[in-house]
Design a protein around this motif. Sequence first.
Motif, short mmCIF file in Angstrom:
data_model
loop_
_atom_site.label_atom_id
_atom_site.label_comp_id
_atom_site.label_asym_id
_atom_site.label_seq_id
_atom_site.Cartn_x
_atom_site.Cartn_y
_atom_site.Cartn_z
N VAL A 166 0.80 -1.36 -0.07
CA VAL A 166 0.04 -0.16 0.02
C VAL A 166 1.11 1.23 -0.04
N CYS A 167 0.58 2.14 -0.90
CA CYS A 167 1.44 3.44 -1.03
C CYS A 167 1.18 4.42 0.06
N PRO A 168 2.17 5.31 0.42
CA PRO A 168 1.76 6.27 1.32
C PRO A 168 0.53 6.81 1.44
N ALA A 169 -0.17 7.25 0.48
CA ALA A 169 -1.41 7.92 0.30
C ALA A 169 -2.52 7.11 0.94
N GLY A 170 -2.56 5.58 0.89
CA GLY A 170 -3.34 4.77 1.56
C GLY A 170 -2.98 4.51 2.88
N LEU A 171 -1.61 4.47 3.25
CA LEU A 171 -1.56 4.27 4.71
C LEU A 171 -1.73 5.59 5.46
N SER A 172 -1.90 6.71 4.75
CA SER A 172 -2.23 7.91 5.68
C SER A 172 -3.87 8.19 5.62
N ASP A 173 -4.59 7.20 5.01
CA ASP A 173 -6.04 7.38 4.81
C ASP A 173 -6.58 5.99 4.86
N LEU A 174 -6.67 5.22 5.90
CA LEU A 174 -6.89 3.76 5.93
C LEU A 174 -8.49 3.81 5.68
N LYS A 175 -9.22 4.74 6.10
CA LYS A 175 -10.96 4.59 5.87
C LYS A 175 -11.02 4.57 4.33
N GLY A 176 -10.24 5.64 3.47
CA GLY A 176 -10.59 5.80 2.14
C GLY A 176 -9.87 4.64 1.52
#
Length: 509
Positions: A166-176
């Motif tokens: 999971v790229c950083p954008a996903g790890l910073s928005d787990l709900k998304g």
Amino acid sequence: MFRNSILAMVLVAGLAGCGVAEGATDTINMSLNTDPATFDPALAKGGDDFTVARLLFDTLVRKDSGNALVGGIASAWRAQDAAHYTFTIRGGLTCSDGTPMTASAVAASLTRFAAKETGSSGRTLALGSGTATFTADDKAGTVQAALSVPWSDFLTGLTLPQAGIVCPAGLSDLKGLAAGKAAGAFSGPYTLTSSQPAVSYQLTLRDGYAAWPAFAKPLEGVPAKQLNLTPITDYATIATQLLAGSLDVGVVADENVARFDGNTRFSTSSASNTTTYLLFNERPGTAFADRADLRTAVAQAVDQQTFSDIISGKRGSTTLSVGSAKLPCVNTDRSLLTPQDSAAAAKKLAGVRIRLVGTTLLQGGNDYIGEALRNAGATVTVNSLDNANWATLTTAGGSDWDINVQGDNNQLGTLTSSLLRVMGPVTEKGGRNKTGSVNDQGYGFVTQAMSAIDNGGRCAALQSAQKSFLQRVDAIPLSTLPSTTVVAGGFAIRTFDDYLDPATLRILK
């Protein structure tokens, strides 16, 4: 989990045919069993989750034929021993938002996957009950993995879709991330561009994506620019839509297979790597907690062959363990199984209240088990659920069910994968074990097998583990579930020793 798990295991390699002229389409239409429960790869629990995770997220390594591994995000890897590994990250890779794929990004994603609090269903497959530390060196482009206890399936475990990066954008928005709406979260070849539950899911090929694995046998054809995944719960409907041209790829596991006999517009392939077994909930408050005698009575009430004939149209075969007969180290001693004895079963089960659950794709088998137990005097309720709800219920822990008719897709192709369903860390604590009973003795043998350096020692330990759960009657082996994958002419997909990689879907030109 279940039906698209079959899809994820049995689609055939290099299926060629006529029907799609060069340039005629850039789209592939494929069936799912039900809506994905999540787009967070680490939290994937059902087969449909696994399929979309494989398409949206790359893993460090991927499976190739002959139980070999091939590079994914990692260009090279080295195992110092069964507890220490080093991975070299391929240069030039990016996330779906253009963010560079660094060693630190990879380590952060793997750290979350391996954390017990994440609760990934793939964690114990990759790590066992131990912990893992991932250390990144961005300058060298490497990630080092250190396991607290040896686990020889670690590298194979990192091929799991749950281990998708999971790229950083996903790890910073787990709900998304879970909703498929975290822009830039994707590391794989496709992005999710449309999501209509119960209708369709549209995946679009990333512009410039070039991180395809270099398989020993190169893939033929070109990747689809668009994948349309349609949830369909009924085999007859899948067959009808294939014949009508609405689907290009689908799987059929019942008598509807005969509708494709002699039809040269399609290629078919069958596999029997999915197994079924009864699995008991042994948590406090259930009918079978601390009641090996009642579990034995259930085994005495059920006929394996009848169950097999019902679910497979007499195409399956009975099993002697939770894994299929072709897995290395699988039990071959039938004397370890409880023989059928209807009279003995009736003496124990009369008046016992049993809540039986299973996937709708095994509904005929679920109903048979329910009736067999009623014939033995039990009061039985049968609840057949779609895959997503079934997987959620049976992995949540708690005491809401007593017997689960388990359909088991062995993602790793190892006996350990199936054994961890009936022993070891329990699901509510991040493991795979649905019984709620760790079975320390049996799991100790599994751990011993994962530390063994020779096949003889590994098989001896795994045989002891199987003997343990069979004598305790934590689960009752039933049968294989053959499934036939149907692929329209002009399309192809690759399997590797009965493991399908959905990201190998191709349009032939």
